[in-house]
Motif scaffolding. Structure first.
Motif, mmCIF file in Angstrom:
data_model
loop_
_atom_site.group_PDB
_atom_site.id
_atom_site.type_symbol
_atom_site.label_atom_id
_atom_site.label_comp_id
_atom_site.label_asym_id
_atom_site.label_seq_id
_atom_site.Cartn_x
_atom_site.Cartn_y
_atom_site.Cartn_z
ATOM 1 N N SER A 61 44.542 32.688 48.297
ATOM 2 C CA SER A 61 45.615 33.423 47.607
ATOM 3 C C SER A 61 45.895 34.741 48.306
ATOM 4 N N PHE A 62 44.844 35.387 48.799
ATOM 5 C CA PHE A 62 45.030 36.642 49.521
ATOM 6 C C PHE A 62 45.751 36.403 50.853
ATOM 7 N N THR A 63 45.423 35.294 51.505
ATOM 8 C CA THR A 63 46.085 34.976 52.774
ATOM 9 C C THR A 63 47.564 34.686 52.578
ATOM 10 N N HIS A 64 47.907 34.051 51.462
ATOM 11 C CA HIS A 64 49.311 33.729 51.167
ATOM 12 C C HIS A 64 50.058 34.866 50.481
ATOM 13 N N LEU A 65 49.405 36.031 50.350
ATOM 14 C CA LEU A 65 50.011 37.244 49.774
ATOM 15 C C LEU A 65 50.458 37.042 48.325
ATOM 16 N N ASP A 66 49.798 36.130 47.616
ATOM 17 C CA ASP A 66 50.116 35.916 46.198
ATOM 18 C C ASP A 66 49.168 36.788 45.374
ATOM 19 N N TYR A 67 49.428 38.091 45.395
ATOM 20 C CA TYR A 67 48.498 39.030 44.784
ATOM 21 C C TYR A 67 48.482 38.966 43.262
ATOM 22 N N SER A 68 49.586 38.634 42.656
ATOM 23 C CA SER A 68 49.611 38.556 41.188
ATOM 24 C C SER A 68 48.712 37.435 40.692
ATOM 25 N N LYS A 69 48.819 36.276 41.319
ATOM 26 C CA LYS A 69 47.945 35.172 40.931
ATOM 27 C C LYS A 69 46.494 35.479 41.283
ATOM 28 N N LEU A 70 46.283 36.129 42.405
ATOM 29 C CA LEU A 70 44.929 36.519 42.795
ATOM 30 C C LEU A 70 44.323 37.487 41.789
ATOM 31 N N SER A 71 45.100 38.450 41.317
ATOM 32 C CA SER A 71 44.604 39.427 40.347
ATOM 33 C C SER A 71 44.250 38.746 39.030
ATOM 34 N N ALA A 72 45.110 37.845 38.570
ATOM 35 C CA ALA A 72 44.825 37.139 37.323
ATOM 36 C C ALA A 72 43.566 36.284 37.448
ATOM 37 N N GLY A 73 43.403 35.604 38.584
ATOM 38 C CA GLY A 73 42.194 34.813 38.796
ATOM 39 C C GLY A 73 40.945 35.667 38.842
#
Length: 392
Positions: free
Chosen positions: A352-364
């Motif tokens: 998720s960090f590599t794909h720059l999906d920070y919102s989903k990463l933060s929720a996870g």
């Protein structure tokens, strides 16, 4: 002069124990009368009153007791019992100086306490609480650059994501199997070494070697053993004459291989902790139980296990934390996208960090933090209940 004829030196044999055989004690009737001098009252004084021995004894027993200066706790003080001091300028100055000294002492203690605590508090505040608050804020935003509030939509995306569900199942399965195995095996090895095993120093050094080996070296050793053309396949081919080879890290046995790596890496550290705890068990209690006929199993479960409970709890917590940090070894062995049963939560976070999906990463990350807090809190609660039962 013959003292035996003196009346004042007369001995009453009836009152002496151990009378010589043949002797007779003189009775009260046979005792000669002795004249006692009568005390004369002095002139111009009160007359002397005869007091019996019983009256003297009663007066001694019932004499007035000394008043206790410090009252007992719980007794009520009357206003007359409270001393009163004069409100003089000297007394006011003394009280003022005493208050100033007390305030300076408290201020100095507070300054020392704050001076020692401030660096640690600032470090935790900067590197833990502030990133956690920023992470929580990002989990409710559309993206880090778009501050629009989206509620729990990011959490819904994470909880319905197939990759997150698979990673959670794999991580939970790995922790439920590897952590108890690591704790039990370390305890058994510590009991074996504590029982006077010959050559235990060499065996202990062998088990402590993985603690000093870097992660990259451990991964290299495991690649040599469990690769497609590795040592394990070579030994199996020679023993069983089987031409079929198994790619251990890309098969259903992949998680077993990682469990062996985890146990081998953490066995020495856990063993040292258990050895220290076993040496702190009182030997006199064990010897008394052995003299009473208690066997090794009875001594272990009735005595040693109670003293080992804090160490068991600590080793369990540390093993659980290390099981969530197995991502380094798995990543070095298999890369970003390993076999299905090796896809851990850290892989989901990293991708998720590599794909720059920070919102989903933060929720996870917030969901993972909540789960860890619940698990560790449950372990703390169970440990407190166990300690309470032991104390009772």
């Amino acid at each position: 002069m013959d003292n035996r004829k003196n009346v004042d030196n007369f001995i009453d044999k009836g009152e002496v124990s151990g009378v010589r055989p043949g002797s007779q004690a003189i009775t009260q009737d046979e005792r000669p009368a002795v004249k006692k001098p009568v005390a004369k009252a002095p002139i111009n004084s009160e007359p002397v009153v005869a007091v019996s021995d019983e009256e003297k004894w009663n007066a001694l027993v019932n004499r007035p007791k000394a008043k206790n200066v410090t009252p007992l706790a719980g007794t009520r003080l009357a206003p007359k019992d409270i001393p009163e001091f004069e409100d003089t300028p000297e007394r006011r100055n003394t009280l003022e100086l005493r208050k100033k000294r007390h305030f300076r002492r408290k201020l100095r203690d507070w300054g020392v306490f704050t001076g020692y605590l401030t660096p640690s508090f600032v470090g935790v505040l900067i590197f833990f609480f502030m990133p956690l608050l920023m992470l929580l804020k990002t989990s409710f935003q559309k993206s880090p650059t778009n501050a629009d509030f989206v509620g729990f939509r990011n959490y819904g995306r994470v909880l319905t994501n197939d990759a997150f569900i698979a990673a959670s199942k794999n991580t939970l399965t790995f922790a439920l199997i590897s952590v108890p195995l690591a704790v039990v095996l370390a305890l058994l090895v510590a009991l074996l070494l504590n029982s006077g095993l010959p050559g235990k120093s060499l065996f202990r050094s062998f088990l402590l070697n993985p603690m000093m080996v870097p992660v990259a070296s451990v991964v290299l050793i495991w690649q040599v053993f469990f690769s497609y053309n590795g040592v394990v396949n070579g030994i199996a081919e020679k023993l069983f004459d089987s031409p079929d080879k198994i790619d251990w890290l890309k098969s259903s046995y992949a998680q077993v291989v990682i469990m062996l790596l985890f146990i081998w890496k953490n066995l020495g550290y856990n063993m040292v902790l258990f050895l220290a705890a076993l040496n702190s068990v009182p030997h006199d209690i064990l010897e008394s139980a052995q003299m009473d006929g208690a066997g090794p199993l009875r001594r272990f479960f009735s005595i040693k296990l109670h003293y080992l409970s804090p160490t068991l709890f600590f080793v369990g917590i540390m093993s659980l934390i290390n099981s969530f940090k197995i991502f380094r070894e798995v990543y070095l062995l298999t890369g970003d996208y390993p076999f299905d049963n090796l896809y851990m939560l850290q892989h989901f976070m990293n991708n998720s960090f590599t794909h720059l999906d920070y919102s989903k990463l933060s929720a996870g990350a917030i969901i993972m933090c909540i789960v860890m807090v619940v698990i560790v809190g449950g372990l703390f609660f169970a440990e407190s209940k166990f300690d309470k039962d032991v104390e009772d």
